[in-house]
Design a protein around this motif. Structure first.
Motif, PDB file in Angstrom:
ATOM      1  N   PHE A   1      -3.945  -7.741  -0.334  1.00  0.00           N
ATOM      2  CA  PHE A   1      -3.451  -7.048   1.348  1.00  0.00           C
ATOM      3  C   PHE A   1      -5.006  -7.636   2.321  1.00  0.00           C
ATOM      4  O   PHE A   1      -4.622  -8.097   3.295  1.00  0.00           O
ATOM      5  CB  PHE A   1      -4.364  -5.716   0.658  1.00  0.00           C
TER       6      PHE A   1
ATOM      7  N   GLN B   1      -3.674  -5.175  -5.462  1.00  0.00           N
ATOM      8  CA  GLN B   1      -3.169  -4.669  -4.464  1.00  0.00           C
ATOM      9  C   GLN B   1      -4.616  -4.681  -3.388  1.00  0.00           C
ATOM     10  O   GLN B   1      -4.231  -5.441  -1.955  1.00  0.00           O
ATOM     11  CB  GLN B   1      -3.856  -3.371  -3.868  1.00  0.00           C
TER      12      GLN B   1
ATOM     13  N   GLU C   1      -8.998  -1.319  -0.845  1.00  0.00           N
ATOM     14  CA  GLU C   1      -9.618  -2.037   0.055  1.00  0.00           C
ATOM     15  C   GLU C   1     -10.946  -2.840  -0.104  1.00  0.00           C
ATOM     16  O   GLU C   1     -11.992  -2.790  -0.704  1.00  0.00           O
ATOM     17  CB  GLU C   1      -9.735  -1.593   1.312  1.00  0.00           C
TER      18      GLU C   1
ATOM     19  N   PHE D   1      -6.065   3.643  -0.520  1.00  0.00           N
ATOM     20  CA  PHE D   1      -5.549   2.306  -1.225  1.00  0.00           C
ATOM     21  C   PHE D   1      -6.837   1.704  -1.635  1.00  0.00           C
ATOM     22  O   PHE D   1      -8.166   1.773  -0.732  1.00  0.00           O
ATOM     23  CB  PHE D   1      -4.697   1.960  -0.415  1.00  0.00           C
TER      24      PHE D   1
ATOM     25  N   THR E   1       1.049  -1.167   0.220  1.00  0.00           N
ATOM     26  CA  THR E   1      -0.240  -0.061  -0.103  1.00  0.00           C
ATOM     27  C   THR E   1       0.553   1.211   0.175  1.00  0.00           C
ATOM     28  O   THR E   1       0.166   2.036  -0.568  1.00  0.00           O
ATOM     29  CB  THR E   1      -0.872   0.300   1.655  1.00  0.00           C
TER      30      THR E   1
END
Length: 314
Positions: free
Chosen positions: A104, A100, A180, A178, A77
């Motif tokens: 993550f 990502q 999520e 970012f 991130t």
């Protein structure tokens, strides 16, 4: 399928803290400093655990796993966040965003399980010290570590895929810094009740399961520590266990707030700051918590520094 393909944007605009442009520069320096210290601290823990023969124990095997995990966690991130803070363009490509989100979520789930396993390791070390090396042998440690990584990956593949399949209908503004899963779910243009419930239920199991194991382990540990006749022995056990408890608190506290409540509840800015805390500050703090409160690690660091200085002189 045609509707879904048409609704996929080429990139996403990450809103981050754009409502507070005055925070861009301070946040950039805070994140850059945190990232540098995260790398320095966690690389140091990994090297010391591997190079010092006195630290070849299950506790430091799992600590090495945690340090490697935290390095991956922040690298997923922080570089993108630094780029967006330094540039006027606050975007990320669609592929980059999906990668990502998958990675993550994988690493976050793995850390939840790994912290629970580390509590189990401390339980065996304190409550069954004579059988510690027999119970927590290298094979079992590898199996437990691999289980954490594989379970985290499996859950990420399930949850992230369910989220990626949601139609966006051209939406490309992501109210986060970012990619999520909760933020991506909010972007969907269909009813996301099933996704939200699935995410909340699985997150509850992933958080409360290991947390319950941690609480049970430390209840037995506390009873065993108070039965140790030596004050030095009690202090050593307390220092080792308190470091792990502090790390657990820093990681689980924000995670419980973010993932175990309906997505529409709670101020979004607070959720962003808490996410920033557990994905940036906590990985930076972990190695210093274990180093500053652990005599074995500090002794190993001094020994390695003396050897490095001696070799340079020769």
């Amino acid at each position: 399928m045609k509707h879904m393909n048409e609704s996929l944007p080429k990139d996403f605009i990450l809103m981050g803290f754009t409502k507070y442009p005055c925070l861009d520069l301070p946040l950039f320096f805070v994140l850059m400093t945190s990232y540098i210290f995260t790398w320095l601290g966690n690389i140091t823990i990994i090297l010391v655990s591997q190079l010092d023969s006195q630290l070849q124990s299950p506790m430091y095997f799992f600590l090495t796993n945690l340090s490697f995990l935290d390095l991956c966690f922040t690298t997923t991130t922080v570089p993108q966040m630094l780029f967006n803070l330094a540039a006027s363009n606050k975007s990320i490509t669609y592929i980059g965003c999906m990668v990502q989100a998958y990675v993550f979520h994988w690493l976050g789930c793995t850390e939840c399980i790994l912290l629970g396993i580390m509590a189990l390791d401390r339980y065996v070390a304190v409550c069954k010290p004579l059988r510690y090396s027999v119970i927590m042998d290298h094979k079992l440690c590898l199996q437990l570590s691999n289980t954490a990584w594989l379970f985290g990956l499996t859950n990420s593949l399930l949850q992230s895929t369910l989220t990626v399949l949601l139609p966006l209908c051209g939406n490309q503004v992501l109210d986060h810094f970012f990619c999520e899963l909760p933020g991506l779910i909010k972007m969907a243009c269909v009813d996301t009740t099933v996704n939200e419930i699935t995410l909340a239920v699985v997150a509850t199991l992933l958080i409360m399961g290991p947390l319950f194991m941690i609480l049970i382990s430390y209840s037995y540990i506390a009873r065993a520590v108070f039965q140790i006749p030596s004050l030095d022995g009690r202090l050593k056990a307390f220092n080792t266990c308190s470091s792990h408890l502090l790390v657990v608190s820093l990681f689980y506290g924000p995670g419980i707030y973010i993932y175990m409540q309906p997505s529409e509840n709670g101020p979004q800015d607070l959720a962003k700051f808490l996410t920033l805390f557990y994905c940036v500050i906590t990985p930076m703090a972990n190695p210093f918590i274990y180093t500053l409160r652990n005599k074995d690690v500090k002794g190993a660091l001094r020994s390695l520094l003396r050897r490095a200085i001696s070799s340079k002189r020769i």
